[in-house]
Design a protein around this motif. Structure first.
Motif, mmCIF file in Angstrom:
data_model
loop_
_atom_site.group_PDB
_atom_site.id
_atom_site.type_symbol
_atom_site.label_atom_id
_atom_site.label_comp_id
_atom_site.label_asym_id
_atom_site.label_seq_id
_atom_site.Cartn_x
_atom_site.Cartn_y
_atom_site.Cartn_z
ATOM 1 N N HIS A 1 0.815 -1.226 0.000
ATOM 2 C CA HIS A 1 0.000 0.000 0.000
ATOM 3 C C HIS A 1 0.853 1.283 0.000
ATOM 4 C CE1 HIS A 1 0.726 0.348 4.336
ATOM 5 N NE2 HIS A 1 0.176 1.538 4.289
ATOM 6 N N ASP A 2 2.013 1.271 0.643
ATOM 7 C CA ASP A 2 2.865 2.474 0.684
ATOM 8 C C ASP A 2 4.087 2.353 -0.240
ATOM 9 O OD1 ASP A 2 1.416 4.210 2.314
ATOM 10 O OD2 ASP A 2 2.317 3.480 4.171
ATOM 11 N N ASP B 1 -4.519 0.400 7.836
ATOM 12 C CA ASP B 1 -3.501 1.450 7.760
ATOM 13 C C ASP B 1 -3.650 2.415 8.941
ATOM 14 O OD1 ASP B 1 -1.466 3.051 6.634
ATOM 15 O OD2 ASP B 1 -2.892 4.215 5.457
ATOM 16 N N HIS C 1 0.995 9.349 -3.210
ATOM 17 C CA HIS C 1 1.620 8.011 -3.222
ATOM 18 C C HIS C 1 0.608 6.873 -3.355
ATOM 19 C CE1 HIS C 1 0.409 8.118 1.004
ATOM 20 N NE2 HIS C 1 0.632 6.815 1.069
ATOM 21 N N HIS D 1 -6.215 3.967 -0.637
ATOM 22 C CA HIS D 1 -5.957 3.757 0.790
ATOM 23 C C HIS D 1 -5.812 5.072 1.564
ATOM 24 C CE1 HIS D 1 -1.506 4.347 0.280
ATOM 25 N NE2 HIS D 1 -1.559 4.652 1.561
ATOM 26 N N THR D 2 -5.590 6.194 0.880
ATOM 27 C CA THR D 2 -5.414 7.470 1.597
ATOM 28 C C THR D 2 -6.700 8.297 1.622
ATOM 29 O OG1 THR D 2 -3.081 7.486 1.006
ATOM 30 C CG2 THR D 2 -3.998 9.554 1.768
ATOM 31 N N LYS E 1 5.606 5.611 -1.404
ATOM 32 C CA LYS E 1 5.689 6.666 -0.379
ATOM 33 C C LYS E 1 6.933 7.544 -0.511
ATOM 34 C CE LYS E 1 4.049 8.206 3.720
ATOM 35 N NZ LYS E 1 2.694 8.716 3.959
HETATM 36 FE FE FE Z 1 -0.107 5.647 2.703
#
Ligand code: FE
Ligand code: DGI
Ligand code: FE
Ligand code: FE
Length: 187
Positions: free
Chosen positions: A50-51, A127, A83, A109-110, A54
């Motif tokens: 997921h990151d 998260d 990201h 996801h953000t 980043k």
């Molecule tokens: Fe994230």
């Protein structure tokens, strides 16, 4: 793809701190997927990656957003939002994962989005509540996640929106759309 292979790939993209966060998200996402009946293997892979983006340079992320016709309004808001969609793109292109459910869980996801899938909700909440998170309000969301995933998600969104407002930051419209769609879904 097996867990150890995925972790080996993502470790190279992250700091040690962010890698430990990723392990926490992975374990939490698996537990939530088991509890709420999401695909456990997809939750594991989405959490691991997921990151992924980043720490990519902002210039690279900006170029990808423009070249890949991602929503241009992303560029007007906090660079921290970038990201997630860029990660979905790079995980497909560089890692070769092409499962759209996994990629969407990374992509959203953000900010979240309207009508999130169960897998997207699992990754978003994981998260937020993974064991390494220590911010105010996280314990309340952890408790809610044991009872009702939607309620946990709503509380996480409320906290995030309030946190950003208190810092005089702009709020990305999708974050509001996510919140509104969940509130209306409950009724
Ligand atoms: Fe994230
Ligand atoms: O990547 P993580 O730190 O694990 O967590 P994340 O991807 O959920 O969020 C990253 C950052 O994005 C977080 O510091 C707050 C910010 N953010 C989330 N939603 C919004 C936002 N920033 C703005 N401006 N607007 C949003 O709606
Ligand atoms: Fe998040
Ligand atoms: Fe994260």
């Amino acid at each position: 793809m097996e867990r150890h292979e995925a972790l080996e790939i993502v470790k190279k993209q992250l700091t040690e701190h962010r890698y430990q966060h990723t392990i926490g998200v992975m374990e939490t996402a698996i537990a939530l997927a088991e509890q709420y009946g999401a695909d456990v293997k997809k939750a594991e892979l989405a959490a691991i990656f997921h990151d992924y983006a980043k720490f990519r340079p902002k210039e690279e992320m900006k170029r990808i957003i423009l070249e890949q016709n991602m929503p241009k309004d992303l560029l007007l808001y906090n660079t921290e939002l970038w990201h997630a969609p860029v990660g979905a793109y790079l995980v497909e292109k560089e890692v070769g994962i092409n499962d759209m459910e996994i990629l969407d869980a990374i992509r959203y996801h953000t900010s979240g989005r309207r009508d999130m899938t169960l897998l997207e909700k699992v990754v978003y909440v994981a998260d937020y509540i993974e064991p390494g998170r220590v911010f105010p309000g996280v314990d309340e969301v952890r408790e809610l996640a044991k009872q009702d995933l939607n309620k946990a998600l709503i509380k996480a969104l409320q906290n995030t929106i309030q946190f950003l407002m208190n810092k005089n930051q702009a709020i990305y419209p999708d974050t509001f759309y996510t919140y509104n769609s969940l509130i209306m879904e409950l009724k």
